[in-house]
Design a protein around this motif. Structure first.
Motif, PDB file in Angstrom:
ATOM      1  N   LEU A  15      11.826  85.453 160.276  1.00  0.00           N
ATOM      2  CA  LEU A  15      12.711  85.767 158.908  1.00  0.00           C
ATOM      3  C   LEU A  15      13.800  84.749 158.811  1.00  0.00           C
ATOM      4  O   LEU A  15      13.919  84.628 157.509  1.00  0.00           O
ATOM      5  CB  LEU A  15      13.164  87.164 159.365  1.00  0.00           C
ATOM      6  N   GLU A  17      13.563  81.747 158.746  1.00  0.00           N
ATOM      7  CA  GLU A  17      13.162  80.484 158.287  1.00  0.00           C
ATOM      8  C   GLU A  17      13.126  80.656 156.565  1.00  0.00           C
ATOM      9  O   GLU A  17      12.831  79.731 156.012  1.00  0.00           O
ATOM     10  CB  GLU A  17      11.678  80.459 158.415  1.00  0.00           C
ATOM     11  N   ARG A  18      13.429  81.728 156.410  1.00  0.00           N
ATOM     12  CA  ARG A  18      13.219  82.301 154.771  1.00  0.00           C
ATOM     13  C   ARG A  18      14.488  81.619 154.164  1.00  0.00           C
ATOM     14  O   ARG A  18      15.645  81.420 154.578  1.00  0.00           O
ATOM     15  CB  ARG A  18      13.232  83.929 154.812  1.00  0.00           C
ATOM     16  N   GLU A  19      14.116  81.362 152.664  1.00  0.00           N
ATOM     17  CA  GLU A  19      15.190  80.869 151.976  1.00  0.00           C
ATOM     18  C   GLU A  19      15.521  82.017 150.974  1.00  0.00           C
ATOM     19  O   GLU A  19      14.433  82.678 150.432  1.00  0.00           O
ATOM     20  CB  GLU A  19      14.990  79.753 151.189  1.00  0.00           C
ATOM     21  N   ARG A  24      18.819  78.957 153.543  1.00  0.00           N
ATOM     22  CA  ARG A  24      18.584  79.693 154.646  1.00  0.00           C
ATOM     23  C   ARG A  24      19.144  80.730 154.972  1.00  0.00           C
ATOM     24  O   ARG A  24      20.511  80.831 154.782  1.00  0.00           O
ATOM     25  CB  ARG A  24      18.639  78.685 156.042  1.00  0.00           C
TER      26      ARG A  24
END
Ligand code: PLP
Length: 183
Positions: A15, A17-19, A24
């Motif tokens: 999770l 890694e999400r933007e 980030r």
């Protein structure tokens, strides 16, 4: 031992890694919902695909596998927190349930008028309501650690709060809760 490798730990949490809004994710609400590392996601996926069944109740293969995994996890957690025995590890659904369990079992059986519970002005209501109920029922006194102007716990009067007291229990739920029970 080397310094904490934050980037390496971050890579364990998909999770993160999400933007969001082009940046980030930096997640700070772990007291409410913890993010799961890959090892946990994989173990949960494996469980639901292979042996999702009631533990301690079924006499068929996958129920027995679920029970074995459940108890193996309890033993692993006991080792991790250095508990003397796996039966000291009690699974609950969340912090609220854990606090209520302590308040309604141990505290109700052991605390009486003349005892005090020390809380802080930072507590989440999950760690306030059960103690207010106990105070009303048992005449237990609630004492409060205040907050400083820069939002830290003001421990300057801790000695006074614990004055004349024997600490019977110190309860710490990582990231969430600190209680002292004094008599
Ligand atoms: C700081 C804090 N403490 C306690 C709780 C209650 O935790 P749980 O949802 O695990 O019962 C929460 C939940 O949001 C929280 O944010």
């Amino acid at each position: 031992m080397s310094a904490l490798d934050v980037a390496k730990i971050q890579r364990d949490f998909p999770l993160l890694e999400r933007e969001v809004n082009g940046k980030r994710v930096t997640y700070l609400d772990s007291a409410s919902s913890s993010q799961k590392p890959l090892a946990v996601l994989d173990a949960m996926d494996h469980y639901y695909r292979e042996y999702n069944a009631n533990v301690h109740r079924g006499v068929y293969t996958i129920a027995e596998e679920a029970t074995a995994a459940f108890e193996a996890a309890r033993a692993k957690v006991a080792g991790f927190v250095n508990a003397a025995h796996p039966h000291e590890i009690v699974y609950v659904r969340n912090a609220t349930e854990a606090i209520n369990l302590v308040a309604y079992s141990w505290a109700r059986a052991n605390l009486r008028e003349g005892d005090a519970i020390v809380l802080t002005h930072m507590e989440h209501h999950a760690n306030v309501v059960p103690w207010h109920i106990l105070a009303a029922e048992r005449g237990v006194e609630l004492r409060w650690i205040p907050i400083t102007a820069d939002y830290r716990l003001d421990l300057s009067n801790l000695a006074e709060l614990l004055d004349g007291a024997t600490v019977r229990s110190v309860k710490v739920v990582p990231g969430k809760i600190v209680n002292f029970v004094v008599a």
